[in-house]
Design a protein around this motif. Sequence first.
Motif, mmCIF file in Angstrom:
data_model
loop_
_atom_site.group_PDB
_atom_site.id
_atom_site.type_symbol
_atom_site.label_atom_id
_atom_site.label_comp_id
_atom_site.label_asym_id
_atom_site.label_seq_id
_atom_site.Cartn_x
_atom_site.Cartn_y
_atom_site.Cartn_z
ATOM 1 N N ILE A 172 0.835 -1.210 0.000
ATOM 2 C CA ILE A 172 0.000 0.000 0.000
ATOM 3 C C ILE A 172 0.870 1.261 0.000
ATOM 4 C CG2 ILE A 172 -0.286 0.288 2.506
ATOM 5 C CD1 ILE A 172 -3.025 0.691 -0.188
ATOM 6 N N THR A 173 2.042 1.198 0.655
ATOM 7 C CA THR A 173 2.965 2.334 0.622
ATOM 8 C C THR A 173 3.559 2.488 -0.779
ATOM 9 O OG1 THR A 173 3.510 1.897 2.949
ATOM 10 C CG2 THR A 173 4.968 3.388 1.735
ATOM 11 N N GLN A 174 3.868 1.351 -1.416
ATOM 12 C CA GLN A 174 4.407 1.390 -2.774
ATOM 13 C C GLN A 174 3.392 2.000 -3.740
ATOM 14 O OE1 GLN A 174 7.669 0.368 -3.654
ATOM 15 N NE2 GLN A 174 7.083 1.548 -5.478
ATOM 16 N N PHE A 203 6.003 -0.238 6.042
ATOM 17 C CA PHE A 203 6.008 1.155 5.597
ATOM 18 C C PHE A 203 7.442 1.654 5.428
ATOM 19 C CE2 PHE A 203 6.428 5.563 7.213
ATOM 20 C CZ PHE A 203 5.748 6.250 6.219
ATOM 21 N N LYS A 204 8.265 1.408 6.434
ATOM 22 C CA LYS A 204 9.660 1.860 6.384
ATOM 23 C C LYS A 204 10.446 1.155 5.278
ATOM 24 C CE LYS A 204 10.221 3.278 11.223
ATOM 25 N NZ LYS A 204 10.941 3.022 12.498
ATOM 26 N N ILE A 274 -5.031 9.598 1.598
ATOM 27 C CA ILE A 274 -5.109 8.841 2.852
ATOM 28 C C ILE A 274 -5.488 7.403 2.516
ATOM 29 C CG2 ILE A 274 -6.287 8.578 5.067
ATOM 30 C CD1 ILE A 274 -6.765 11.585 5.087
ATOM 31 N N VAL A 275 -4.710 6.457 3.018
ATOM 32 C CA VAL A 275 -5.019 5.041 2.801
ATOM 33 C C VAL A 275 -5.090 4.317 4.143
ATOM 34 C CG1 VAL A 275 -3.877 5.069 0.549
ATOM 35 C CG2 VAL A 275 -2.587 4.332 2.552
ATOM 36 N N VAL A 322 -0.985 -18.934 6.099
ATOM 37 C CA VAL A 322 -0.563 -17.544 5.969
ATOM 38 C C VAL A 322 -1.470 -16.820 4.974
ATOM 39 C CG1 VAL A 322 1.309 -15.956 5.386
ATOM 40 C CG2 VAL A 322 1.840 -18.162 6.457
ATOM 41 N N PHE A 323 -1.945 -15.636 5.362
ATOM 42 C CA PHE A 323 -2.734 -14.780 4.472
ATOM 43 C C PHE A 323 -1.930 -13.517 4.171
ATOM 44 C CE2 PHE A 323 -6.011 -17.442 6.242
ATOM 45 C CZ PHE A 323 -6.940 -17.559 5.220
ATOM 46 N N VAL A 324 -1.868 -13.148 2.907
ATOM 47 C CA VAL A 324 -1.160 -11.936 2.495
ATOM 48 C C VAL A 324 -2.194 -10.901 2.041
ATOM 49 C CG1 VAL A 324 0.559 -10.935 0.956
ATOM 50 C CG2 VAL A 324 0.837 -13.295 1.760
ATOM 51 N N PRO A 325 -2.388 -9.819 2.814
ATOM 52 C CA PRO A 325 -3.363 -8.783 2.431
ATOM 53 C C PRO A 325 -2.979 -8.106 1.121
ATOM 54 C CG PRO A 325 -2.699 -8.559 4.737
ATOM 55 C CD PRO A 325 -1.748 -9.524 4.105
ATOM 56 N N GLU A 326 -3.981 -7.773 0.329
ATOM 57 C CA GLU A 326 -3.752 -7.156 -0.987
ATOM 58 C C GLU A 326 -4.412 -5.776 -1.070
ATOM 59 O OE1 GLU A 326 -1.891 -8.392 -3.302
ATOM 60 O OE2 GLU A 326 -1.553 -10.422 -2.524
ATOM 61 N N PRO A 327 -3.774 -4.817 -1.760
ATOM 62 C CA PRO A 327 -4.341 -3.466 -1.880
ATOM 63 C C PRO A 327 -5.682 -3.448 -2.618
ATOM 64 C CG PRO A 327 -2.024 -3.471 -2.515
ATOM 65 C CD PRO A 327 -2.442 -4.911 -2.399
#
Length: 338
Positions: A172-174, A203-204, A274-275, A322-327
């Motif tokens: 989401i930062t990308q 984020f970092k 804003i996200v 494992v779940f990987v959240p997606e934008p």
Amino acid sequence: MKVTINDVAKHASVSIKTVSRVTNNEPSVKQATIDKVNEAIKALNYQPNLAARNLAGTSSYVIGFIYDNPNAYYIIDMQNGILSACKDLGYELLIHPCDSKSADICDELVKLVKHNRLSGLVLTPPLSEDPVILAALDKIEASYVRIIAGEKLEDNNGLAVLVDDKSGAISITQHLIDLGHKQIAFLSGDEQHESTKERLAGFKQALNDNNITIDNHFIIDGQYSFESGVEGAKKLLAQTKKPTAIVACNDEIAAGALFAARLEGVDIPADISIVGFEDSPFSRQTWPKLTTVHQPNQKIAHIATELLIAKRRAQASEQSRVFVPEPVIRDSSASPKK
């Protein structure tokens, strides 16, 4: 006359014990036998007596959902996911909110398990990430599944469903960086939640990967609440150097930030993007609708409950998922003004 287990056994030409094993989904029953018993159950419209099942064993057919989380949408999704799995597999659900910071939390959970003879617990953060609580449950040999933040299981402490929050935060930062943003702020959640640490780390990392300097004035501590988002955004907007985009640790915080920006006459997304994170109903109820990261909490809870019950029945084939959240790109993010 009410149909009994004896009637089912007689109709299927099997023992009462066999009917019980089929209704309890126990392993090592031949498929032909399962089919025969299920046909008898359907023909006679037999309804297993949950109370009798509970009294018959050393533990009940009840799963406990234990939580300490102010986000009502998160709790509802978790509850619905656990409940759907319980219904599918013949269990009941006991819901128990608690204070994870209480000095008596371990005694409270131990008494809960023993008094209700629970088959197992579904633990959500921060309870699922507290080693003291886990040790207390291990001491009484309680079964549990943890829902935790992370990309891989770092220990062998039982069952777990992991949410790769770090990867979600990177993506989401990308997204904001790809739009052209370089002055990006971060509104944090509760520090005791591992998800907060993972999302901040993501984020970092996204900033580092794109050679963008991390400005600590743009990282605001907070909590997983609307009010925290309001206060955090006010602090950012009061700074001389203002961000062009904000990554909020969840949608509730993002909604608060959006509200604060609107009060200050700041246009979203023309003046600031804003996200959020989680894709809760908050993200679809704001105006504009929030760009966020989809986290399938109901599915996560359902899978966690299936893993827990499979372990009880000695049918477990995996220890973790494992779940990987997606934008999810919506209307609250756009390129910065030039």
